[in-house]
Design an enzyme around this catalytic site. Structure first.
Site, PDB file in Angstrom:
ATOM      1  N   HIS A 170       4.539  10.116 -14.272  1.00  0.00           N
ATOM      2  CA  HIS A 170       3.672  11.232 -14.664  1.00  0.00           C
ATOM      3  C   HIS A 170       4.530  12.490 -14.685  1.00  0.00           C
ATOM      4  O   HIS A 170       5.510  12.605 -13.964  1.00  0.00           O
ATOM      5  CB  HIS A 170       2.545  11.347 -13.630  1.00  0.00           C
ATOM      6  CG  HIS A 170       1.465  12.322 -13.972  1.00  0.00           C
ATOM      7  ND1 HIS A 170       1.611  13.677 -13.831  1.00  0.00           N
ATOM      8  CD2 HIS A 170       0.195  12.124 -14.438  1.00  0.00           C
ATOM      9  CE1 HIS A 170       0.487  14.278 -14.180  1.00  0.00           C
ATOM     10  NE2 HIS A 170      -0.391  13.362 -14.557  1.00  0.00           N
ATOM     11  N   ASP A 195       4.986   8.259  -5.469  1.00  0.00           N
ATOM     12  CA  ASP A 195       3.771   8.883  -5.987  1.00  0.00           C
ATOM     13  C   ASP A 195       2.667   7.831  -5.975  1.00  0.00           C
ATOM     14  O   ASP A 195       2.659   6.915  -6.792  1.00  0.00           O
ATOM     15  CB  ASP A 195       4.036   9.392  -7.411  1.00  0.00           C
ATOM     16  CG  ASP A 195       2.776   9.917  -8.099  1.00  0.00           C
ATOM     17  OD1 ASP A 195       1.691   9.850  -7.507  1.00  0.00           O
ATOM     18  OD2 ASP A 195       2.903  10.385  -9.251  1.00  0.00           O
ATOM     19  N   GLN A 236      -2.130   6.925  -8.248  1.00  0.00           N
ATOM     20  CA  GLN A 236      -2.890   5.891  -8.942  1.00  0.00           C
ATOM     21  C   GLN A 236      -3.063   4.629  -8.102  1.00  0.00           C
ATOM     22  O   GLN A 236      -3.795   3.720  -8.495  1.00  0.00           O
ATOM     23  CB  GLN A 236      -2.205   5.537 -10.264  1.00  0.00           C
ATOM     24  CG  GLN A 236      -2.206   6.648 -11.282  1.00  0.00           C
ATOM     25  CD  GLN A 236      -3.600   6.992 -11.785  1.00  0.00           C
ATOM     26  OE1 GLN A 236      -4.456   6.133 -11.893  1.00  0.00           O
ATOM     27  NE2 GLN A 236      -3.825   8.256 -12.101  1.00  0.00           N
ATOM     28  N   LYS A 289      -9.086  11.008  -6.679  1.00  0.00           N
ATOM     29  CA  LYS A 289      -9.008   9.725  -7.374  1.00  0.00           C
ATOM     30  C   LYS A 289      -9.548   8.572  -6.517  1.00  0.00           C
ATOM     31  O   LYS A 289      -9.660   7.447  -6.988  1.00  0.00           O
ATOM     32  CB  LYS A 289      -7.573   9.427  -7.799  1.00  0.00           C
ATOM     33  CG  LYS A 289      -7.017  10.416  -8.833  1.00  0.00           C
ATOM     34  CD  LYS A 289      -5.621  10.050  -9.254  1.00  0.00           C
ATOM     35  CE  LYS A 289      -4.967  11.151 -10.079  1.00  0.00           C
ATOM     36  NZ  LYS A 289      -5.580  11.317 -11.406  1.00  0.00           N
ATOM     37  N   CYS A 304      -0.177  12.665 -19.690  1.00  0.00           N
ATOM     38  CA  CYS A 304       0.880  13.357 -18.931  1.00  0.00           C
ATOM     39  C   CYS A 304       2.041  12.406 -18.643  1.00  0.00           C
ATOM     40  O   CYS A 304       2.629  12.424 -17.557  1.00  0.00           O
ATOM     41  CB  CYS A 304       0.340  13.938 -17.628  1.00  0.00           C
ATOM     42  SG  CYS A 304      -0.835  15.283 -17.880  1.00  0.00           S
TER      43      CYS A 304
END
Length: 404
Positions: free
Chosen positions: A121, A198, A201, A224, A362
């Site tokens: 991202h 990261d 997600q 999220k 993104c």
């Protein structure tokens, strides 16, 4: 087996209509919907214990402080951090990554190397580019293949004594590919590099065990995973957090201030300047409790069924191509139809009540790799159903007919 209809009843927004059609919400990769228990917890905070934290001796301040720190403890247990003070509250994943890159500005030297992956991202690309421009370090990219998987042989070849940081996402937001982060972390540590994962997600779909992974930093957002927007977590190993300088100056992050010198507070407050999103931090703990009550094994099983079913149904459409066909995937299907712009499909199916994301998500380097302007991304959550997938497939077929 999950009682999906009972779960769906927890989410008020799922019962509404959009453009006169029942809402089918398949944009969970952008943000998840919120259960009533989370909505109620936000209201309860402001009605009953609204006060600033860590500073007041009065009852409301103490109640708010206790609730905030209890939530921090819930996060620690959820991700299996060794210490509570390794859990920092942030406004989100982007903020957490920028906090770390800011700290490394005092560590990296010209010629040092930072490895990012081709699947990142923008939030895990741009801050590292800015860091390299500031320090003279060199940004290198772990390449991907046509299936959307990282090429591990190339990663191994890129590693050297010059590698100081490796940063990759746990799961690709654009393709749903699950990266082999444990292998990446082990290999990076072998050359002395720090590793940031990261997890934005990943956390809606699984429980990361940061001690088992042995990552140095793990960042994610609350919104999220059924929590409020403007909330996030940066996990960092104690040794690294002590090594990095503060990201922002202000109240809360200090031990003593004089005009001659300021000394900083201990972890985690060293990195939590100013009044935080108190309600958000507390209610993130509520969201985590909700997800754990459902059970992440149950969530994964149901979402795997949705992914398999959606993949099968979509591939019935002639001219449809799915991007991200690797073996290990989360519940994301990113696709296009030959000769039709993804935006046009997304606009038409929105009129039929189907919420998907269209564009580059993104993640422009991924789209450049495939030589496409973007994709249609359907991202599923545990509250979605196969019947909703059927509605989406029918809508895509209708849009294709209209646009062909």
């Amino acid at each position: 087996m999950l009682d999906i209809q009972k779960i769906r009843a927890d989410f008020p927004i799922l019962s509404q209509t959009v453009n006169g059609k029942p809402l089918v919400y398949f944009d969970n990769g952008a943000t998840s919907q919120k259960p009533q228990i989370v909505i109620d917890a936000i209201e309860k905070y402001y009605q009953e214990i609204n006060a600033n934290i860590h500073r007041g001796v009065h009852t409301l301040s103490q109640l708010a402080t206790d609730a905030y720190e209890i939530s921090r403890g819930k996060v620690q247990q959820h991700i299996n951090a060794k210490f509570t003070h390794e859990v920092l509250f942030t406004p989100g994943t982007t903020h957490g990554i920028n906090l770390v890159t800011n700290g490394f500005a005092s560590i990296l030297k010209p010629g040092d190397e930072v490895l990012v992956s081709a699947l990142e991202h923008h939030s895990n690309i741009v801050p590292w580019q800015m860091l390299c421009e500031k320090t003279g370090a060199v940004l290198k990219v772990i390449p991907m293949n046509e299936d959307g998987e990282l090429i591990m042989d190339a990663f191994d070849a890129l590693l050297s004594e010059k590698t100081k940081v490796v940063t990759v996402n746990h799961i690709s937001n654009a393709l749903g590919i699950i990266n082999p982060i444990k292998y990446i972390i082990e290999k990076a540590h072998a050359v002395g590099a720090a590793v940031l994962i990261d997890g934005a997600q990943a956390v809606p779909h699984l429980k990361p065990d940061v001690q088992d992974l042995d990552c140095d930093f793990y960042v994610f957002s609350g919104h999220k995973m059924c929590g409020p927007t403007g909330t996030g977590i940066l996990y960092g190993k104690e040794a690294w957090l002590n090594k990095l300088p503060p990201y922002q100056g202000g109240g809360e992050m200090i031990k003593e201030v004089t005009f001659e010198k300021t000394t900083y507070a201990d972890l985690p407050h060293k990195f939590e300047a100013g009044t935080p999103n108190i309600a958000g931090g507390i209610v993130l703990g509520t969201a985590i409790d909700y997800l754990n009550n459902i059970g992440f094994d149950n969530i994964q099983e149901h979402e795997e069924e949705l992914l398999e079913y959606a993949t099968k149904r979509l591939l019935e459409i002639e001219g449809l191509r799915i991007y991200g066909t690797g073996k290990n995937k989360a519940s994301v299907v990113s696709f296009n139809i030959d000769g039709i712009h993804p935006y046009d499909i997304g606009s038409i199916i929105d009129k039929l009540g189907i919420a998907v994301r269209t564009g580059h998500h993104c993640a422009q380097p991924i789209m450049n790799f495939f030589c496409i302007p973007g994709t249609i991304r359907a991202s599923f959550s545990f509250y979605n159903t196969k019947e909703e997938i059927d509605l989406m497939v029918d809508a895509v077929k209708k849009a294709k007919t209209m646009l062909s």
